[in-house]
Design an enzyme around this catalytic site. Sequence first.
Site, PDB file in Angstrom:
ATOM      1  N   ASP A  27       0.829  -1.217   0.000  1.00 39.73           N
ATOM      2  CA  ASP A  27       0.000   0.000   0.000  1.00 39.73           C
ATOM      3  C   ASP A  27       0.857   1.257   0.000  1.00 39.73           C
ATOM      4  OD1 ASP A  27      -2.117  -1.634   0.505  1.00 39.73           O
ATOM      5  OD2 ASP A  27      -2.105  -1.230   2.663  1.00 39.73           O
TER       6      ASP A  27
HETATM    7  N1  URA Z   1      -1.204  -5.810   4.181  1.00 38.40           N
HETATM    8  C1  URA Z   1      -1.616  -4.537   4.131  1.00 38.40           C
HETATM    9  O1  URA Z   1      -2.572  -4.166   4.787  1.00 38.40           O
HETATM   10  N2  URA Z   1      -0.958  -3.694   3.327  1.00 38.40           N
HETATM   11  C2  URA Z   1       0.116  -4.047   2.607  1.00 38.40           C
HETATM   12  O2  URA Z   1       0.703  -3.214   1.896  1.00 38.40           O
HETATM   13  C3  URA Z   1       0.535  -5.372   2.678  1.00 38.40           C
HETATM   14  C4  URA Z   1      -0.138  -6.238   3.477  1.00 38.40           C
END
Ligand code: URA
Length: 245
Positions: free
Chosen positions: A107
């Site tokens: 993310d």
């Molecule tokens: N889980 C999440 O919530 N975000 C990520 O980027 C990777 C795993």
Amino acid sequence: MEKIRIQKIIADAGYCSRRKAEELILQKRVKVNGHPAITGQKLDPVRDIITIDGEKLYYQRKKQHVYLMMNKPRGYLTSMSDDRGRRCVTELLPETNVRVYPIGRLDLNTEGLLLFTSDGKFANDMMHPSRSVSKTYRVTVRPDITDEQAVKLSEGVMIDGRVTAPAEVRVLTKEKNRVVIEIVIREGRNRQVRKMCEAVGLEVARLKRTAFGPLRLGMLKPSTCRPLTAEELKAIRSAVKKPTK
Ligand code: URA
């Protein structure tokens, strides 16, 4: 240029397999600088002239794939480009003439280990749902975590209408209003760790991926990349389980 065995040169040039090349050599159809070739002889594929049935063989060195590990900082999109002008992880990649793509995504505000490769098959193997490569996250939650919340996370919680697979959860450090936990998951669902924490009532203050299968982020500086070592590549390849039929 390093010398290479003739049957490998012929195969790398895309003419035929190594085995077939050996047959051609035995049949005296291959010549090196005008003389009959010998199986196993080592040549400089750029300088030595190889002919097969009188036709010159054009050698092209097989393209080497690239495998990189990045320590992605917060605030960068895992994307090749963004039409809204946001910063993308590709801006942090070293200049190469080989195009590499991220394996999976983190993310915008998740940091840590992100892999890149030019090898499409390798990327698919890593991402295929039937291959369960573990991903380790260091999660800072506020204000505290109860045993009950930790157990729920490890047993599975409902996100997006489906219960998550069992996860390993352990508390790393506890401070006032701030706890750091480690979560190891084998799935790769969208925003999975954030949603899992949300589902048990935890507020995520920071999320960082510290390992991908046997690969560890270690001391790699944020916003930098490094190539995987031969040992790491071997380890990650063998960590990818073969799909069960
Ligand atoms: N889980 C999440 O919530 N975000 C990520 O980027 C990777 C795993």
